[in-house]
Design a protein around this motif. Structure first.
Motif, PDB file in Angstrom:
ATOM      1  N   LYS A   8      29.855  41.921  27.237  1.00 17.80           N
ATOM      2  CA  LYS A   8      30.781  41.579  26.162  1.00 17.80           C
ATOM      3  C   LYS A   8      29.978  41.454  24.864  1.00 17.80           C
ATOM      4  O   LYS A   8      29.072  40.615  24.758  1.00 17.80           O
ATOM      5  N   TRP A  26      33.610  45.864  25.065  1.00 12.24           N
ATOM      6  CA  TRP A  26      32.839  45.923  26.302  1.00 12.24           C
ATOM      7  C   TRP A  26      31.919  47.137  26.235  1.00 12.24           C
ATOM      8  O   TRP A  26      32.362  48.278  26.229  1.00 12.24           O
ATOM      9  N   ASP A  49      32.307  39.948  32.359  1.00 14.85           N
ATOM     10  CA  ASP A  49      30.937  40.168  31.922  1.00 14.85           C
ATOM     11  C   ASP A  49      30.046  40.391  33.135  1.00 14.85           C
ATOM     12  O   ASP A  49      30.088  39.638  34.113  1.00 14.85           O
TER      13      ASP A  49
END
Length: 366
Positions: free
Chosen positions: A311, A301, A346
């Motif tokens: 991501k 991340w 995300d």
């Protein structure tokens, strides 16, 4: 009594629940803190060599004349000052030689006085034409010979006087006695090492480089130095000197590492490790806890400048004990979430913090 109160309480409760469901207010969403780190050079791409802290200058001290050691005035590891006596030789022989040359000086002075008087007398007789010119020239030559002889003997006396002072070995400057190679009663030759002095001033790290890799090291190459007394803290340095010949016993080449990061708190004899970049391309590394996987693809991340998550797929190498090298997918300037990656989404907004729970402003670090 409870039987009549229950029907009255139910309408009040239902009215409260209905009023709550009809409210348009949405509770504020809290921003999740995320511990972030930047990728570091992989430890697998750094070669490590053990070393020892030494002084920049380590002169070998020796007597300028030979003789028998009569006194040793310092011990190994002792701090000394400039011009401080370190050891003494038996002065008997040099004193006798000094007395002999002093007597020769006195004899030469008496001879010069005699030949000077003879020359002056023959000069007077020659002016009166009582002796020939050749007789006067003979005594003039005797005078000049006596004068030269006196100069020679005086020079020999100065040498003997100096040698008498050489019987005492003194420290050339402030420092620490690193080695002691003499004992009282030992007979030493002129120039034989008696002490090694580690002078005050700059400190360096002495390491040994293997024969098979010696050719790729260059003077001035940057390195990192870690002291055993300060684990985890590395100081900048460079290769200052490379030995041109291998040690005959270990078949390794000595290298001296100078510190370039200002004043470093080191002491003589401390152990250290010197890290040198490997010849191959240096991969980056992240903590193991920063990795997550999905459908056989490994991700990390990455936190953007506006504190949102992305991501990012990466290609990693062999896992280490605490870190893993990242071969593709990351830049050294990226900020990566290092913990709790399995609960992130995300595009999620986060509050970046460091390992000490201090807020990290990524916009200022771009």
């Amino acid at each position: 009594m409870f039987r009549y109160a229950l029907p009255l309480a139910l309408p009040v409760t239902l009215a409260f629940l209905l009023s709550a469901c009809g409210s348009d207010e949405v509770p504020p969403v809290s921003v999740r803190p995320a511990m972030v780190v930047q990728p570091e050079p992989s430890a697998q791409a750094m070669e490590s060599y053990p070393g020892e802290v030494r002084a920049r200058y380590e002169p070998d001290l020796a007597f300028r004349i030979g003789g028998k050691v009569s006194r040793r005035l310092v011990e190994e590891g002792q701090r000394v000052k400039a011009d401080q006596p370190l050891a003494e030789l038996d002065p008997q022989d040099v004193r006798l030689q000094l007395e002999a040359t002093r007597a020769q000086v006195a004899a030469a002075e008496a001879n010069l006085s005699m030949v000077r008087a003879e020359r002056d007398r023959y000069k007077t007789l020659m002016e009166r034409q009582l002796v020939s010119r050749s007789q006067y020239d003979n005594h003039e030559n005797l005078y000049r010979s006596g004068e030269a002889r006196l100069k020679q003997i005086k020079a020999e006396f100065n040498v003997s006087n100096n040698q008498a002072s050489y019987a005492v070995l003194r420290a050339p400057q402030d420092g620490v006695v690193a080695k002691r190679l003499v004992e009282v009663g030992q007979v030493v030759a002129a120039g034989q090492t008696v002490f090694t002095l580690a002078t005050d001033g700059e400190r360096e790290v002495l390491i040994s480089l293997p024969e098979q890799n010696f050719g790729r090291f260059k003077v001035g190459e940057p390195v990192a130095v870690e002291l055993w007394t300060q684990p985890g803290q590395r100081f900048e340095g460079r290769i200052r000197e490379l030995s041109p010949a291998a040690d005959p016993k270990s078949r390794t080449f000595a290298a001296r590492i100078a510190f370039t990061s200002g004043k470093v708190p080191v002491e003589l004899g401390q152990s250290a490790r010197v890290f040198v970049q490997a010849a191959d391309v240096v991969p980056l590394s992240v903590p193991l806890s920063a990795l997550t996987a999905e459908n056989g693809v490994t991700y990390v991340w990455v936190v953007s400048a506006n504190n949102t998550l992305k991501k990012t797929p990466v290609r990693v190498g062999a896992f280490g004990e605490k870190t893993v090298p990242v071969l593709e997918g990351l830049n050294a300037s990226d900020w990566v979430v290092a913990a709790g990656v399995h609960v992130l989404l995300d595009g999620q907004q986060v509050r970046p913090v460091d390992r000490s729970n201090r807020v990290v402003n990524l916009a200022d670090k771009e």
